[in-house]
Design a protein around this motif. Structure first.
Motif, PDB file in Angstrom:
ATOM      1  N   THR A  42       0.830  -1.207   0.000  1.00 38.70           N
ATOM      2  CA  THR A  42       0.000   0.000   0.000  1.00 38.70           C
ATOM      3  C   THR A  42       0.866   1.258   0.000  1.00 38.70           C
ATOM      4  O   THR A  42       0.495   2.266  -0.602  1.00 38.70           O
ATOM      5  CB  THR A  42      -0.932   0.012   1.227  1.00 38.70           C
ATOM      6  OG1 THR A  42      -1.720  -1.179   1.207  1.00 38.70           O
ATOM      7  CG2 THR A  42      -1.866   1.205   1.206  1.00 38.70           C
ATOM      8  N   SER A  43       2.017   1.198   0.627  1.00 38.06           N
ATOM      9  CA  SER A  43       2.878   2.376   0.714  1.00 38.06           C
ATOM     10  C   SER A  43       3.639   2.647  -0.591  1.00 38.06           C
ATOM     11  O   SER A  43       4.215   3.719  -0.750  1.00 38.06           O
ATOM     12  CB  SER A  43       3.877   2.218   1.868  1.00 38.06           C
ATOM     13  OG  SER A  43       4.805   1.199   1.565  1.00 38.06           O
ATOM     14  N   LEU A  44       3.630   1.700  -1.530  1.00 39.01           N
ATOM     15  CA  LEU A  44       4.337   1.882  -2.801  1.00 39.01           C
ATOM     16  C   LEU A  44       3.565   2.809  -3.736  1.00 39.01           C
ATOM     17  O   LEU A  44       2.330   2.816  -3.729  1.00 39.01           O
ATOM     18  CB  LEU A  44       4.524   0.530  -3.501  1.00 39.01           C
ATOM     19  CG  LEU A  44       5.411  -0.501  -2.810  1.00 39.01           C
ATOM     20  CD1 LEU A  44       5.333  -1.833  -3.549  1.00 39.01           C
ATOM     21  CD2 LEU A  44       6.840  -0.005  -2.752  1.00 39.01           C
ATOM     22  N   PRO A  45       4.279   3.564  -4.574  1.00 33.74           N
ATOM     23  CA  PRO A  45       3.589   4.368  -5.597  1.00 33.74           C
ATOM     24  C   PRO A  45       2.846   3.449  -6.572  1.00 33.74           C
ATOM     25  O   PRO A  45       3.255   2.302  -6.795  1.00 33.74           O
ATOM     26  CB  PRO A  45       4.726   5.102  -6.306  1.00 33.74           C
ATOM     27  CG  PRO A  45       5.900   5.009  -5.404  1.00 33.74           C
ATOM     28  CD  PRO A  45       5.715   3.793  -4.561  1.00 33.74           C
ATOM     29  N   LYS A  46       1.782   3.934  -7.170  1.00 36.38           N
ATOM     30  CA  LYS A  46       0.923   3.107  -8.034  1.00 36.38           C
ATOM     31  C   LYS A  46       1.650   2.592  -9.274  1.00 36.38           C
ATOM     32  O   LYS A  46       1.292   1.566  -9.812  1.00 36.38           O
ATOM     33  CB  LYS A  46      -0.316   3.906  -8.474  1.00 36.38           C
ATOM     34  CG  LYS A  46      -1.238   4.262  -7.333  1.00 36.38           C
ATOM     35  CD  LYS A  46      -1.872   3.029  -6.761  1.00 36.38           C
ATOM     36  CE  LYS A  46      -2.756   3.389  -5.584  1.00 36.38           C
ATOM     37  NZ  LYS A  46      -3.153   2.245  -4.813  1.00 36.38           N
ATOM     38  N   ASP A  47       2.674   3.287  -9.743  1.00 31.35           N
ATOM     39  CA  ASP A  47       3.361   2.865 -10.961  1.00 31.35           C
ATOM     40  C   ASP A  47       4.567   1.956 -10.709  1.00 31.35           C
ATOM     41  O   ASP A  47       5.309   1.635 -11.626  1.00 31.35           O
ATOM     42  CB  ASP A  47       3.793   4.093 -11.768  1.00 31.35           C
ATOM     43  CG  ASP A  47       4.745   4.996 -10.990  1.00 31.35           C
ATOM     44  OD1 ASP A  47       4.827   4.856  -9.752  1.00 31.35           O
ATOM     45  OD2 ASP A  47       5.385   5.863 -11.619  1.00 31.35           O
ATOM     46  N   THR A  48       4.733   1.499  -9.494  1.00 30.37           N
ATOM     47  CA  THR A  48       5.856   0.631  -9.139  1.00 30.37           C
ATOM     48  C   THR A  48       5.638  -0.765  -9.717  1.00 30.37           C
ATOM     49  O   THR A  48       4.526  -1.297  -9.694  1.00 30.37           O
ATOM     50  CB  THR A  48       5.991   0.519  -7.604  1.00 30.37           C
ATOM     51  OG1 THR A  48       6.112   1.822  -7.064  1.00 30.37           O
ATOM     52  CG2 THR A  48       7.185  -0.314  -7.216  1.00 30.37           C
ATOM     53  N   ASN A  49       6.712  -1.346 -10.232  1.00 30.71           N
ATOM     54  CA  ASN A  49       6.643  -2.727 -10.723  1.00 30.71           C
ATOM     55  C   ASN A  49       6.686  -3.678  -9.531  1.00 30.71           C
ATOM     56  O   ASN A  49       7.576  -3.594  -8.693  1.00 30.71           O
ATOM     57  CB  ASN A  49       7.816  -3.027 -11.654  1.00 30.71           C
ATOM     58  CG  ASN A  49       7.725  -2.272 -12.954  1.00 30.71           C
ATOM     59  OD1 ASN A  49       6.635  -1.971 -13.426  1.00 30.71           O
ATOM     60  ND2 ASN A  49       8.871  -1.956 -13.532  1.00 30.71           N
ATOM     61  N   VAL A  50       5.718  -4.564  -9.470  1.00 34.88           N
ATOM     62  CA  VAL A  50       5.634  -5.543  -8.387  1.00 34.88           C
ATOM     63  C   VAL A  50       5.705  -6.928  -9.022  1.00 34.88           C
ATOM     64  O   VAL A  50       5.068  -7.181 -10.044  1.00 34.88           O
ATOM     65  CB  VAL A  50       4.309  -5.392  -7.601  1.00 34.88           C
ATOM     66  CG1 VAL A  50       4.204  -6.429  -6.505  1.00 34.88           C
ATOM     67  CG2 VAL A  50       4.190  -4.003  -7.023  1.00 34.88           C
ATOM     68  N   TYR A  51       6.476  -7.806  -8.409  1.00 31.39           N
ATOM     69  CA  TYR A  51       6.650  -9.151  -8.943  1.00 31.39           C
ATOM     70  C   TYR A  51       6.233 -10.168  -7.883  1.00 31.39           C
ATOM     71  O   TYR A  51       6.526 -10.014  -6.713  1.00 31.39           O
ATOM     72  CB  TYR A  51       8.109  -9.390  -9.337  1.00 31.39           C
ATOM     73  CG  TYR A  51       8.553  -8.489 -10.453  1.00 31.39           C
ATOM     74  CD1 TYR A  51       8.384  -8.864 -11.776  1.00 31.39           C
ATOM     75  CD2 TYR A  51       9.106  -7.242 -10.180  1.00 31.39           C
ATOM     76  CE1 TYR A  51       8.776  -8.020 -12.810  1.00 31.39           C
ATOM     77  CE2 TYR A  51       9.503  -6.397 -11.201  1.00 31.39           C
ATOM     78  CZ  TYR A  51       9.335  -6.793 -12.519  1.00 31.39           C
ATOM     79  OH  TYR A  51       9.709  -5.956 -13.527  1.00 31.39           O
ATOM     80  N   GLU A  52       5.532 -11.206  -8.367  1.00 31.40           N
ATOM     81  CA  GLU A  52       5.119 -12.291  -7.477  1.00 31.40           C
ATOM     82  C   GLU A  52       5.817 -13.569  -7.909  1.00 31.40           C
ATOM     83  O   GLU A  52       5.959 -13.834  -9.108  1.00 31.40           O
ATOM     84  CB  GLU A  52       3.608 -12.507  -7.544  1.00 31.40           C
ATOM     85  CG  GLU A  52       2.808 -11.448  -6.828  1.00 31.40           C
ATOM     86  CD  GLU A  52       1.351 -11.831  -6.717  1.00 31.40           C
ATOM     87  OE1 GLU A  52       0.938 -12.138  -5.584  1.00 31.40           O
ATOM     88  OE2 GLU A  52       0.654 -11.832  -7.732  1.00 31.40           O
TER      89      GLU A  52
END
Length: 120
Positions: free
Chosen positions: A51-61
């Motif tokens: 939630t604290s990350l900016p919306k355009d951050t790349n997230v990997y699962e």
């Protein structure tokens, strides 16, 4: 009226087995509750970080041995669903624990009652 020794011994053995089984299951349920609580805490911490990350951050699962780029909204939905499932699991474990505690206590009380009756 007195209960024959064989019958008394059989009743005590059955109640004792029921008490021991309830006691063993209580230990298992409490361990499961502790594990689920830890898991819920990890999910909560992960959700707060995401939630604290900016919306355009790349997230990997992680999927098996590889990582797949996933939108933050999908990750948040998955975390939310897992959190709801954990809460349901914890609720069920609490109910099971209550039942087993009552069974254990009732068995203990029954043994005491039978022993008091046999001593009279």
């Amino acid at each position: 009226m007195s209960i024959p020794n064989d019958a008394l011994q059989k009743v005590l053995q059955e109640i004792g087995q029921k008490k021991a089984f309830a006691e063993q299951q209580l230990v298992v349920v409490r361990q499961q509750k502790a594990a689920k609580t830890r898991e819920a805490r990890m999910l909560q911490l992960t959700a707060s970080e995401v939630t604290s990350l900016p919306k355009d951050t790349n997230v990997y699962e992680g999927v098996g041995k590889m990582f797949i780029g996933t939108p933050i909204s999908d990750v948040q939905k998955r975390l939310s669903a897992e959190s709801e499932q954990l809460q349901a699991d914890l609720s069920n474990l609490n109910k099971k624990e209550d039942y087993l505690e009552k069974t254990f206590q009732n068995s203990k009380d029954s043994i005491e009652q039978v022993l008091r009756g046999a001593g009279a």
